[in-house]
Design an enzyme around this catalytic site. Structure first.
Site, PDB file in Angstrom:
ATOM      1  N   HIS A  30      48.401  35.528  39.083  1.00 42.69           N
ATOM      2  CA  HIS A  30      48.505  34.264  38.371  1.00 42.69           C
ATOM      3  C   HIS A  30      47.116  33.858  37.888  1.00 42.69           C
ATOM      4  CE1 HIS A  30      50.102  30.557  36.980  1.00 42.69           C
ATOM      5  NE2 HIS A  30      49.393  29.816  37.817  1.00 42.69           N
ATOM      6  N   HIS A  42      46.266  25.625  34.476  1.00 44.35           N
ATOM      7  CA  HIS A  42      46.995  26.891  34.340  1.00 44.35           C
ATOM      8  C   HIS A  42      48.379  26.648  33.764  1.00 44.35           C
ATOM      9  CE1 HIS A  42      48.973  26.302  38.490  1.00 44.35           C
ATOM     10  NE2 HIS A  42      48.066  25.349  38.414  1.00 44.35           N
ATOM     11  N   CYS A 154      50.850  33.157  31.792  1.00 42.65           N
ATOM     12  CA  CYS A 154      49.644  32.493  32.297  1.00 42.65           C
ATOM     13  C   CYS A 154      48.363  33.211  31.885  1.00 42.65           C
ATOM     14  CB  CYS A 154      49.711  32.360  33.818  1.00 42.65           C
ATOM     15  SG  CYS A 154      49.822  33.947  34.706  1.00 42.65           S
TER      16      CYS A 154
END
Length: 254
Positions: A30, A42, A154
């Site tokens: 991530h 994010h 992401c």
């Protein structure tokens, strides 16, 4: 920092850094932008929708949203486990117990190929810190379109914040090195020429790995020709430039 690991200590962090943390036993990472004061901006989907297919596959990967429950919210960033889109979280919630890694920019082709796992570096140079922070803050307020695991995830978000680059064609993957690696691996496995170039297992492995590396390299935003630099204000004004629009269902939920 090096070929084997991009792990860093928190004390080494600087505002504007593109950071990431591995999830699910290193299945995927991530990504986000560290903005200072222990906070990270994010792009994520809510629990059960990480893949975004609308099928049972969505439950195979956990959400990258912070996992604090409503009864025990994070004292710094609150309860965000059901939040999606572009969000701001504290570093602890972003990491979710994982280690901290720094994404590298402007690496050499040799270094890029040596980092066989995608989603850790790119040949593309990054923009000045103030540009990165401006894009991240602007998108926090205005969103980054609809989440798509192959075209708008992401990592795509973080790379755009760092470079301002968007893929301008609709037939290829986005900027994400993780997505490019998955497709490169699939291409190397099923590619027909492998049957004719060698018959030994060792030779097959060498040829397959070579095709994997080449596929990754030509998919990197640092060498692709289907990317364009797009100001963040224009990105929001013209979603057709490369960021998928939210579906009506997602927009309604938000």
């Amino acid at each position: 920092m090096g070929v084997f690991s991009n792990m860093i200590d928190r004390e080494q962090l600087n505002p504007g850094d593109h950071i990431y943390s591995w999830r699910q036993a290193y299945i995927y990472a991530h990504h986000g932008i560290y903005v200072g004061d222990g906070m990270v901006i994010h792009f994520t989907r809510r629990a059960g929708q990480e893949i975004g297919t609308g099928t049972v596959l969505d439950s195979l990967i956990l959400s990258s949203s912070p996992s604090h429950s409503p009864d025990n919210p994070c004292p710094k960033c609150g309860h965000q486990s059901r939040t999606d889109g572009v969000i701001s979280s504290c570093l602890d919630c972003f990491l979710c117990g994982g280690n901290l890694y720094l994404f590298e920019y402007a690496v050499s082709p040799a270094f890029f190929v040596a980092k066989a796992r995608g989603g850790t570096c790119t040949l593309a140079p990054s923009d000045p810190t103030e540009d990165t922070l401006h894009r991240a803050s602007f998108l926090l307020e205005n969103g980054f379109g609809g989440y798509n695991i192959f075209k708008n995830n992401c990592e795509d978000f973080a790379i755009y914040c760092k470079t301002g680059l968007l893929v301008i064609t609709s037939i290829s993957v986005g900027r994400s090195g993780q997505a490019a690696s998955c497709l490169a691996a699939a291409s190397a496995i099923v590619s027909t020429p492998l049957r004719f170039m060698t018959t030994s297992f060792g030779g097959l492995a060498v040829v397959g790995f070579g095709m994997y590396c080449v596929s990754r390299l030509v998919s990197d935003i640092g060498v692709r020709r289907d990317v364009s630099k797009v100001p963040v204000e224009r990105l929001i004004a013209s979603p057709a430039l490369g960021v998928p629009e939210q579906t009506a269902e997602t927009a309604k939920e938000d």
